[in-house]
Design an enzyme around this catalytic site. Structure first.
Site, short mmCIF file in Angstrom:
data_model
loop_
_atom_site.label_atom_id
_atom_site.label_comp_id
_atom_site.label_asym_id
_atom_site.label_seq_id
_atom_site.Cartn_x
_atom_site.Cartn_y
_atom_site.Cartn_z
N TRP A 99 0.84 -1.36 0.09
CA TRP A 99 0.08 -0.10 -0.02
C TRP A 99 0.86 1.27 0.06
O TRP A 99 0.39 2.31 -0.61
CB TRP A 99 -1.00 0.02 1.12
CG TRP A 99 -1.83 -1.18 1.16
CD1 TRP A 99 -1.86 -2.30 1.84
CD2 TRP A 99 -2.88 -1.57 0.13
NE1 TRP A 99 -3.05 -3.16 1.63
CE2 TRP A 99 -3.17 -2.61 0.45
CE3 TRP A 99 -3.25 -0.68 -1.12
CZ2 TRP A 99 -4.35 -3.34 -0.44
CZ3 TRP A 99 -4.05 -1.42 -1.85
CH2 TRP A 99 -4.79 -2.56 -1.63
N ASP A 166 -1.86 6.56 6.48
CA ASP A 166 -2.92 5.60 5.92
C ASP A 166 -3.22 4.60 6.94
O ASP A 166 -2.40 3.84 7.39
CB ASP A 166 -2.43 4.70 4.73
CG ASP A 166 -3.24 3.83 4.04
OD1 ASP A 166 -4.50 3.53 4.70
OD2 ASP A 166 -2.86 3.15 3.19
N LYS A 190 -12.07 -2.40 6.62
CA LYS A 190 -11.17 -3.26 7.32
C LYS A 190 -11.66 -3.18 8.79
O LYS A 190 -11.84 -4.20 9.39
CB LYS A 190 -9.73 -2.63 7.42
CG LYS A 190 -9.26 -2.43 6.16
CD LYS A 190 -8.74 -3.79 5.37
CE LYS A 190 -8.59 -3.54 3.87
NZ LYS A 190 -7.71 -2.69 3.47
C1 LIG Z 1 -6.97 -2.14 2.07
C2 LIG Z 1 -6.17 -1.07 2.09
C3 LIG Z 1 -5.99 0.03 1.36
C4 LIG Z 1 -6.85 -0.13 0.06
O1 LIG Z 1 -8.11 0.26 0.31
P1 LIG Z 1 -9.20 0.40 -0.93
O2 LIG Z 1 -10.37 1.17 -0.05
O3 LIG Z 1 -9.47 -0.80 -1.32
O4 LIG Z 1 -8.69 1.47 -1.83
C5 LIG Z 1 -5.10 0.84 1.39
N1 LIG Z 1 -4.07 0.89 2.47
C6 LIG Z 1 -4.38 -0.05 3.30
C7 LIG Z 1 -3.19 -0.01 4.68
C8 LIG Z 1 -5.20 -1.01 3.40
O5 LIG Z 1 -5.09 -2.05 4.10
#
Ligand SMILES: *Cc1c(COP(=O)(O)O)cnc(C)c1O
Length: 355
Positions: A99, A166, A190
């Site tokens: 990511w 993030d 998540k």
């Molecule tokens: C799942 C995830 C993403 C991607 O998220 P989307 O909503 O599918 O774009 C980005 N960063 C992390 C840390 C993730 O776990």
């Protein structure tokens, strides 16, 4: 048979959140209408957005001067919105996995990107600590929890420049000092809500300094001004998020989530370390509490599929590791009960006895 949901995302939500969402899909607030068929501007939906924002602020103790936004597009859209809105000339990124790499790739479209450190050479099994952030960087970006590789940085970094994170996969699992950040974002699927919702916590006065023209929908200012109502936000996922935030509050807030996360992670990592059949993949001090990655010990390598089948037959769901790590990944988000972790441990112990 009882299913134990270790999915990495979309993932487990508290049962009562799912039941209350299901009820609202059938009949929202006794209105005779489904939440799926009402306007996001309906007068009985605005209080949901307001309550969700208020609970975000309360639970994370967000200081004055920040906005909470509910958008579409996923965390992946934030990979470009962050540099679009904050990168004037140079940004610093910590490369801790898939990511982070994707975020870096997008930022490069907007200016110079300094990758301050990377653990790519070690297949991202640890989080680099020994790095310096250029003092003229517009911001420093890091992924707090690496969902795929099972590493986590739980300390709010102080690096001398504004910080962006993030937090897709560990938001609301622990207290965060939001004042140390100009932006925290994530996909809600998540640890917060069903898929379709993206949350952004943004410091209002950090926006609007790049001098570039930003497309309306990708400009944080648009959504700050419109209270996430510039266009149609994901109505139902916002409702579920609000219910989940109520649940977190009722359980004792992020402090209690923190305690539970530690308890569950301690249980599972102890078993991984004790059990002769398995080994953890992440360096001990960087182990994630949300996504616990492990593989077969070298001498039991050929039993990988057998254990996966064994665990599946015992009700474990979503424990297959991501292809970039292999082995197994048990995601232990807020809603996962301790009993599910114990059920997985029982499985591992039974499997060990058989071999
Ligand atoms: C799942 C995830 C993403 C991607 O998220 P989307 O909503 O599918 O774009 C980005 N960063 C992390 C840390 C993730 O776990």
């Amino acid at each position: 048979m009882k299913k134990h949901n270790f999915n990495a995302g979309p993932s487990i939500l508290p049962r009562e959140v799912i039941e209350q969402t299901a009820q609202a899909v059938l009949d929202y607030n006794g209105s005779g209408l489904s939440i799926l068929e009402i306007s996001h501007r309906a007068k009985d939906f605005q209080p949901v957005v307001d309550e969700a924002v208020a609970l975000f602020k309360e639970l994370l103790d967000i200081p004055e001067g920040y906005s909470v936004l509910f958008l579409g597009g996923g965390a992946s859209t934030q990979f470009c919105m962050v540099p679009y809105n904050f990168l004037k000339t140079k940004a610093a990124y910590l490369n801790t996995g898939t990511w982070a790499k994707k975020a870096i790739k997008e930022a490069k479209n907007f200016g110079e990107v300094v990758e301050v450190a990377s653990s790519a050479d070690a297949n991202y099994t640890f989080i680099p600590k020994d790095f310096t952030v250029p003092s003229d960087a517009d911001y420093f970006h890091f992924t707090s929890n690496n969902t795929i590789f099972g590493t986590e940085l739980r300390k709010d970094p102080v690096v001398g420049v504004p910080v962006v994170s993030d937090m897709s996969s560990d938001i609301f699992s622990r207290p965060v000092d939001v004042s140390k950040y100009i932006c925290i974002y994530g996909g809600a699927q998540k640890n917060l809500a069903p898929a379709g919702l993206t949350f952004v916590i943004v410091k209002n006065d950090a926006v609007g300094h790049t001098g570039r023209t930003i497309p309306t929908m990708l400009n944080y200012q648009t959504h700050i001004d419109a209270g996430s109502m510039f266009n149609t936000p994901p109505v139902m996922p916002i409702y579920s998020a609000m219910l989940n935030l109520r649940w977190i509050k009722a359980q004792g807030g992020v402090k209690e989530m923190d305690r539970r996360a530690q308890e569950k992670a301690d249980m599972l990592y102890s078993e991984i370390d004790r059990n002769k059949c398995f080994v953890g993949t992440a360096r001990e001090e960087d182990r994630s509490r949300m996504n616990i990655c492990f593989v077969m010990a070298p001498e039991y390598k050929e039993l990988e599929k057998e254990f996966l089948d064994f665990a599946t037959a015992h009700g474990m769901v979503g424990v297959k590791g991501h292809r970039s790590v292999g082995g197994f990944r048990a995601s232990c988000y807020n809603a996962l009960p301790k009993e599910s972790v114990q059920a997985l441990i029982d499985c591992m112990q039974e499997f060990e006895k058989k071999h």
